[in-house]
Structure formats: C-alpha cells, structure tokens
Design a protein around this motif. Sequence first.
Motif, short mmCIF file in Angstrom:
data_model
loop_
_atom_site.label_atom_id
_atom_site.label_comp_id
_atom_site.label_asym_id
_atom_site.label_seq_id
_atom_site.Cartn_x
_atom_site.Cartn_y
_atom_site.Cartn_z
N MET A 168 0.86 -1.18 0.00
CA MET A 168 0.00 0.00 0.00
C MET A 168 0.90 1.23 0.00
O MET A 168 1.60 1.50 0.98
CB MET A 168 -0.90 0.01 1.24
N LEU A 169 0.87 2.00 -1.12
CA LEU A 169 1.74 3.16 -1.26
C LEU A 169 0.95 4.42 -1.63
O LEU A 169 1.50 5.36 -2.22
CB LEU A 169 2.81 2.88 -2.32
N GLU A 170 -0.31 4.46 -1.27
CA GLU A 170 -1.13 5.62 -1.58
C GLU A 170 -0.52 6.89 -0.98
O GLU A 170 -0.11 6.89 0.19
CB GLU A 170 -2.56 5.46 -1.05
N GLN A 171 -0.44 7.94 -1.81
CA GLN A 171 0.06 9.25 -1.40
C GLN A 171 1.51 9.21 -0.90
O GLN A 171 1.99 10.17 -0.28
CB GLN A 171 -0.84 9.84 -0.29
N ALA A 172 2.21 8.13 -1.18
CA ALA A 172 3.62 8.05 -0.76
C ALA A 172 4.49 8.91 -1.66
O ALA A 172 4.19 9.11 -2.84
CB ALA A 172 4.10 6.60 -0.79
N ASN A 173 5.58 9.41 -1.10
CA ASN A 173 6.54 10.21 -1.87
C ASN A 173 7.70 9.32 -2.29
O ASN A 173 8.54 8.96 -1.47
CB ASN A 173 7.04 11.40 -1.04
N LEU A 174 7.74 8.98 -3.60
CA LEU A 174 8.78 8.11 -4.14
C LEU A 174 9.62 8.86 -5.19
O LEU A 174 10.23 8.25 -6.06
CB LEU A 174 8.15 6.86 -4.75
N SER A 175 9.64 10.16 -5.08
CA SER A 175 10.41 10.95 -6.04
C SER A 175 11.90 10.62 -5.92
O SER A 175 12.42 10.45 -4.81
CB SER A 175 10.20 12.44 -5.78
N TYR A 176 12.52 10.51 -7.08
CA TYR A 176 13.96 10.26 -7.19
C TYR A 176 14.39 8.90 -6.62
O TYR A 176 15.57 8.65 -6.41
CB TYR A 176 14.77 11.37 -6.49
N VAL A 177 13.44 8.02 -6.37
CA VAL A 177 13.82 6.69 -5.86
C VAL A 177 14.36 5.82 -6.98
O VAL A 177 14.07 6.03 -8.16
CB VAL A 177 12.62 5.97 -5.20
N LYS A 178 15.13 4.83 -6.58
CA LYS A 178 15.63 3.84 -7.52
C LYS A 178 14.86 2.55 -7.27
O LYS A 178 15.06 1.88 -6.24
CB LYS A 178 17.13 3.62 -7.32
N ASN A 222 14.60 0.10 -9.77
CA ASN A 222 14.94 -0.75 -10.91
C ASN A 222 14.80 -2.22 -10.55
O ASN A 222 15.23 -2.65 -9.47
CB ASN A 222 16.37 -0.45 -11.37
N GLN A 223 14.18 -2.97 -11.47
CA GLN A 223 13.97 -4.41 -11.31
C GLN A 223 13.16 -4.75 -10.05
O GLN A 223 13.26 -5.85 -9.52
CB GLN A 223 15.31 -5.16 -11.28
N ALA A 224 12.41 -3.79 -9.59
CA ALA A 224 11.58 -4.03 -8.41
C ALA A 224 10.27 -4.71 -8.78
O ALA A 224 9.82 -4.64 -9.92
CB ALA A 224 11.28 -2.71 -7.71
N SER A 225 9.68 -5.39 -7.80
CA SER A 225 8.39 -6.04 -8.02
C SER A 225 7.32 -5.25 -7.28
O SER A 225 7.31 -5.19 -6.05
CB SER A 225 8.43 -7.48 -7.49
N LEU A 226 6.43 -4.63 -8.08
CA LEU A 226 5.31 -3.86 -7.52
C LEU A 226 3.98 -4.40 -8.02
O LEU A 226 2.99 -3.68 -8.11
CB LEU A 226 5.45 -2.37 -7.90
N GLU A 227 3.96 -5.65 -8.31
CA GLU A 227 2.75 -6.28 -8.83
C GLU A 227 1.61 -6.13 -7.84
O GLU A 227 1.76 -6.37 -6.64
CB GLU A 227 3.03 -7.77 -9.08
N ARG A 228 0.46 -5.68 -8.38
CA ARG A 228 -0.76 -5.49 -7.58
C ARG A 228 -0.55 -4.53 -6.41
O ARG A 228 -1.30 -4.55 -5.44
CB ARG A 228 -1.30 -6.84 -7.07
N SER A 229 0.44 -3.68 -6.48
CA SER A 229 0.65 -2.69 -5.43
C SER A 229 -0.31 -1.52 -5.63
O SER A 229 -0.85 -1.31 -6.72
CB SER A 229 2.09 -2.19 -5.43
N HIS A 230 -0.52 -0.76 -4.56
CA HIS A 230 -1.45 0.37 -4.58
C HIS A 230 -0.66 1.67 -4.47
O HIS A 230 -0.11 1.97 -3.41
CB HIS A 230 -2.45 0.24 -3.43
N LEU A 231 -0.64 2.43 -5.59
CA LEU A 231 0.14 3.66 -5.66
C LEU A 231 -0.75 4.86 -6.00
O LEU A 231 -0.29 5.83 -6.61
CB LEU A 231 1.26 3.52 -6.69
N VAL A 232 -1.99 4.81 -5.61
CA VAL A 232 -2.93 5.89 -5.93
C VAL A 232 -2.42 7.20 -5.35
O VAL A 232 -2.13 7.31 -4.15
CB VAL A 232 -4.34 5.58 -5.37
N GLY A 233 -2.28 8.19 -6.21
CA GLY A 233 -1.84 9.52 -5.77
C GLY A 233 -0.40 9.59 -5.33
O GLY A 233 0.03 10.60 -4.77
N ALA A 234 0.37 8.52 -5.57
CA ALA A 234 1.77 8.52 -5.15
C ALA A 234 2.59 9.48 -6.01
O ALA A 234 2.27 9.75 -7.16
CB ALA A 234 2.35 7.11 -5.22
N LYS A 235 3.69 9.96 -5.45
CA LYS A 235 4.58 10.88 -6.16
C LYS A 235 5.85 10.12 -6.54
O LYS A 235 6.63 9.72 -5.66
CB LYS A 235 4.92 12.07 -5.27
N LEU A 236 6.05 9.93 -7.88
CA LEU A 236 7.20 9.18 -8.39
C LEU A 236 8.00 10.01 -9.40
O LEU A 236 8.57 9.49 -10.35
CB LEU A 236 6.73 7.87 -9.02
#
Length: 760
Positions: free
Chosen positions: A635-645, A647-661
């Motif tokens: 669950m990553l709703e409204q999370a701040n993921l700006s400038y994150v790395k 790569n090759q990550a698994s986010l299958e079926r993850s929840h990123l509604v409104g997240a900042k990437l």
Amino acid sequence: MSNTYNSGTDLVDSSGNLDSAQDSRDLPDIIFDFFIKIVKKYDSETVLEEFIGLFWYLNCSDEQANHALRTQLKQPSSTAAIHPILKRSCYILANNWYISRNYKAVELLLEQLENTESDEDDILDPELGKLRTQVKYFLQSADIQDIRHCVLQHSQGWSSRYKSYLLVNQYIDPNNSQEQQEVARNISKQLREQYKFDLAMYLAHSSPKTQLQNETNMKNPTQLGDQVLDILKKTISTQRVYSYTHQAELFLKKTNKVTYRDFKNALPEYLMIQSGEKSTTRILRDKISAQLKDLYNFHDYRIINDDLKIRTCHSLIDFLTIEDGENPSFIFTFMINHGSIFTLAILMLKVILLDHSSKVHLELKVAQLIQFYQKYEEERCRQFILFLEIFNLVLTIFTENVQYHLVKMDQDDVSGPLTDNLDAYRVFSQCKGLDLRQANLNNLNLKSLDLKGADFRGVNMIQMDLSELDLRLANLEGANLQQANLNGTQLFIVNLKQSNLLEASLLDANLARADLQQANLNRADLTGANLHRANLTAVDLTEAKLCSTNLENADLQGANLEFANLNGACLSQANLQGVNLRGAQLRSANLRGVDLRGACLREAALTEADLTGANLQGANLQGAQLDRVNLTGAMLEQANLSYVKLNQASLERSHLVGAKLVYAQLRYSILSHANLMGANLSYADLTRANLAGSNLSHTHLFRAAIRHADLAQADLSNANLLGANLFGSNLTEAHITGAKFGNNCGLSDETRKWIGSRLD
C-alpha cells in the motif's frame, strides 16, 4: 589432581597419626571442614576428584583428611562406620553446588560414586578394603536413596511433580544434618522459583488468546491446560472483590484483645465470609465451629496471644487436611468430593494469612496428603491433583514474590462488573526479585546472584559487564547502561523504559517482549538480538546497529532510526508508523506486512528488501534505493517516491494511488495490475517495465521514459503523456480514452494514426 589443596601434613606426627595436641576437632569434622573449604575454592571437577580420591582410594590431596578417615576405619566396628560421614559429605557438596546453581555436579557426584570399580591389588590395604565394603553397603542403603530422591530430578510417578512439598519434611526435621536440611530447602525453593517463572513465561505467551497459536510453544507448568488462565482471572478478580490480606488484617485487629473463646467464635465467619448459604457451606461452618468449640477450651477465658493464635492456625490446617497424621480429614474429603476445591484452597490461604509462620505447617500437611494418595494411580487421583494445582496457583498468587494483574484490553467495553466478563481482561505478571537500587554493584558478583525480576530502577551501570546474565522480568526503568556490555544477556520481558543504552553492546541479547519505550539506544549495537514483540515506541536508535536483528511484531511507532543499520533484519508485521528511517540501511531486510504509514525513508537503502504487503501510505521515500525490492501488494497511496531507484523491483498489484514518483527509476520493474491512478510519474524512467493490466488513469507521465514497456491492457485513460518517450512500447494494446499526447518520441506514423483515431 588439577588443583592442589594445602595438605596440612604439619598436623600429622612421625608415626602417621593425627597430632591431637594440635587439632582438637573430631575426626568427622576434619573431613567435613576439608570439603567445606575446597567446594568454595575449586571447580566441581576438582572437588569430585578429591571426593572419590578420599572415599574410594583413601588418597586425596589432603593428608589430614586421609588420616582422619583411616583413623576412623581403625576404630572398633561399632564406631568405625562411615555412613554418617559419607552422607553428610554428600550433602555438604550438594548444598554448595545448588547455591551456585551447578546442578549437573550434584548428579555427577552420585554417578561417579556408583560407577567406581574395585581393583583387587588395592584390597591388600585392610582399611581400604573396609572402606570399600562400607561404601558399597552405603550405596545400597536408605541413606543414598534419600539423597537420590532429594537432589535428583528423576520421575517417581505423578507425585514427583510436587516434589517441592515432599521435601518439606527433610528440611524441618531436626534429626537431619544441617547440610541435608539446607539441600532440601534449596531444592524446594528452586522448584518453586522455577514454577513461578514458568507460569509467568506461559502467561506472557498465552494472552491474548488470538495470539496463542502463533507464539513459540511455551511449557505450561500446571496440569490445568488453558483452563489455568480462567482460574487465574477468577482468583485475581475475587481477590480484588474480597481483598483477603485486608480481611485478615481487619480480623486480627478486631480480635486483638478478646478472649480465646471469642476469637474462636469469630473464626468461622472470617473463614466463610465469601461463601454464601449453600448446603456445603453450612456443613463446613458447622463442622469447623464444633471442632473449634472444644479446641484448647481450658484457655477459653484467657486473652488471645501469639502462641494461642499459632496453635489454633495449626489445628485449623489439620482440620482442613490431615488430623491423624495418616488419613485425609473429613473436611478435606468432603470438600474434594463436592467439587469445592477452589473454596478449600482459599480457606487454607486465609488461615496462613492470620499467621504466616503456619505456611510451613500447611506445606507439611500437603506433603502428607501427597504421600497418602501417591500409592494410587494418577487416574484415581484426578480430584486430588486438581486440588494440588489450584492450591499451587493460589499460594503463588498471594504468598510469593510475583504480582498478577488483570488489565482490561478494550477500554470501550462496558460489560459491567469485573467478574461479569473476564474474557475482556488479560493477565499480566510482574516478578519482585532482588532490590538492588541502593546496592554498590561494583562490589557484587552479579553472576552468582539470581537476578530474575531484580529491581535496578535508576541504577548507574555505565560500562558494566552484564553479559550472559539472566535478567528476565527485571525492572531497569531509567537505568544508566551507557556503553554497558549486555552481549548474550537474557532480557525477556524486562522493563527498560527511559533507560540510557547509549553505545551499549547487546549482541545476540534476548529482548523479546521487552519494554523499551523512550529508551536511548543511540549508536547501540543490537546485531543478532531478539526483539520479537518488543515495545520500542519513541525509542532513539540513531546510528544503531541492528544487522540480522529479529524485530518481528515489534512496536517501533515514532522511533528514530536515522542512519541505523538494519541490513538483513527481520521486521515482519512490525509497527513502524511515523518512524524516522532517513538514511537507514535496510538491504535484504524482511519488511513483510510492516506498517510504515507516514514513515520517513528518505535516502534509505532498501535494495532487495522484502516489503510484500507492507503499508507505506503517506510515507516519504524520496531518494531511497529500492532496486530489486519486493513491494508486491504493498500500500503506497500518497507516498513520496520521487527520485527513488526502483529498478527491477516487483510492484505487482501494489497500490500507488496519488503517489509521487517524479524522476523515479523503474527500469525493468514489474508493475502489472498495479493501481497508479492519479500518481505523478513525471520524468520517471519506466524503460522495459511491465505495466500490463495496470491502472494508470489520470496519471501524470509528463516526459516519462516508457520505452519498450509492456502496456497490454493497461488503463491510460485521462493520463497526461505529453512529451513521454513511448519508443517500442505496445501502446496499441492499452486503453487511452481521454489521454493527452504531444511531442512524444518513438511513435511510428502508424501508431500516431491509431492514437488519432481513438481520441477523435
């Protein structure tokens, strides 16, 4: 011999006999003093060599002891017996080893004596031959059986579970040697302490009921099964309603200056105050009243005194247990047969609360009851065994150094009086061990003390070596443990609230269920430590080392872990709400199912960490390293993921509604069936990412790199794709209703026409 004892040859004359002018001690005392001295000075292996050397080879390192025994053997047959000497020597060693908790040495003592082998050449010495004959006879005697039953833990049927009571007669019998009494007393005490501790451990693992099946199996020290929890709650709740100790104090105050007859007349009401008017209660009251009426009636008009009070309490105990020294009393049999076991145990408790010294007499009577019933099979003694178990619990709760508390778990539950809904309460125990708050710890050998439940509140222990100590259930609230060595220390369920553990070393320490609220663990080393279910709320763990540490189900809400090293740590199901993990090292950490809502993970290193099912709603992960991380179902709703790395990550079926990437790197990442609705992925790198079936509606993908990405069945409706690089991506298999395109690189003429046809 590995250590040589001062032989004392100056006390032996030229003929080889003891110089009586220089040593006036009896021959046995010389031998006893020898063992008393070496058992305190040398290791058990050396002492065992000396014991066998003296009693089997007549040749230990002390010439004085050798000649004392030889002289004893030269006496006429009536005085040459060494049974008492051998028996008391065994108890001297056993007692000292039990005090120092060297239980294995006690077993080895008997094993070595029993396994000695005779050498025919040695028998040429007449005293040695006599010695070995007597030793062999001793090994077949009742004396050695008494020692075995006292010091060894071998099972002797169901009654062996209640050995702490069976030993009472041995330590109160004046005919036994001081050493035998002390051994029996120490073993009985050890068994009781172990029972108390095991009960506390079992309760800690057994509440609430919903957690029981998920906990490590902890042995239940009773024979009551899970019923022990209900009985404990009932007992504690009853204590809160009736306050037995207070009742006893009031009764003694009220009858302080009355005649003995008035004292006896008042006793039934005191004993039966909580029992109502049931038929069993009336019969019991009438029986006790009748027996009290004739008890010491020649003192009826004397003012009550301590002697009469003690004698009366002893008589009451006899009425409730055994009156003739052999058979259970009428009252005991009556109560057992009518299922009034709990009431019987409470009656016994109320008697000894009038005179605490009567507790030993009660324990002796219980031992006699066990001896009466032990000739029967366990199946026939079920009711009696149930009595023993409940009696054990009652005495532990009200007469031992453990406090039990009922705490309501749901404060919103308005279920009425305490006894109406005991399921709403949880049992907590607190050990009351040694009070060391005013002690000078520098002058104490802590390793020789029983520190379980000890009170160290506010104690200054800077740089002290506390490694490998057993401090389970201890109270260290506010203690100063700066730079202390706690490596391998048992700190299970300890209270370390507001303690100072700055730069302390806790390698492989067991802190499971410990309370560390607001503790200072700045730069502490907890590598390999066990903090399972520990309370670490608002703890300062800045720059702490927690590599491979077990923090499963721990509560770290509001903790500061800035720049901490948690590489390889297990934080599965931990509560990390609002924690500060800025710059923390979490490579390959297990964060499955953790609660990281509102947490700060800026610039944290989480490469190859497992965050499956984690809750990171509103978390700040800006600039974090998340390459090859597993965020499946997170669950990553409204999370701040700006400038994150990522790569090759698994986010299958993850929840990123409104997240900042913004500017996030998601090359080769798996985002299939992820929900990114309304997320901001401007300038993100999604090269060769798997976005199949993902929800990208209303997503900001301004100038994002979506090269060779899998967009099969992806929902890009109303997404902002202005300036996005879509080279090699299968855009034609996505849903693009309402999406914004323009200045897009990598689109073929055919794809552009397809987009135009879909958006017209």
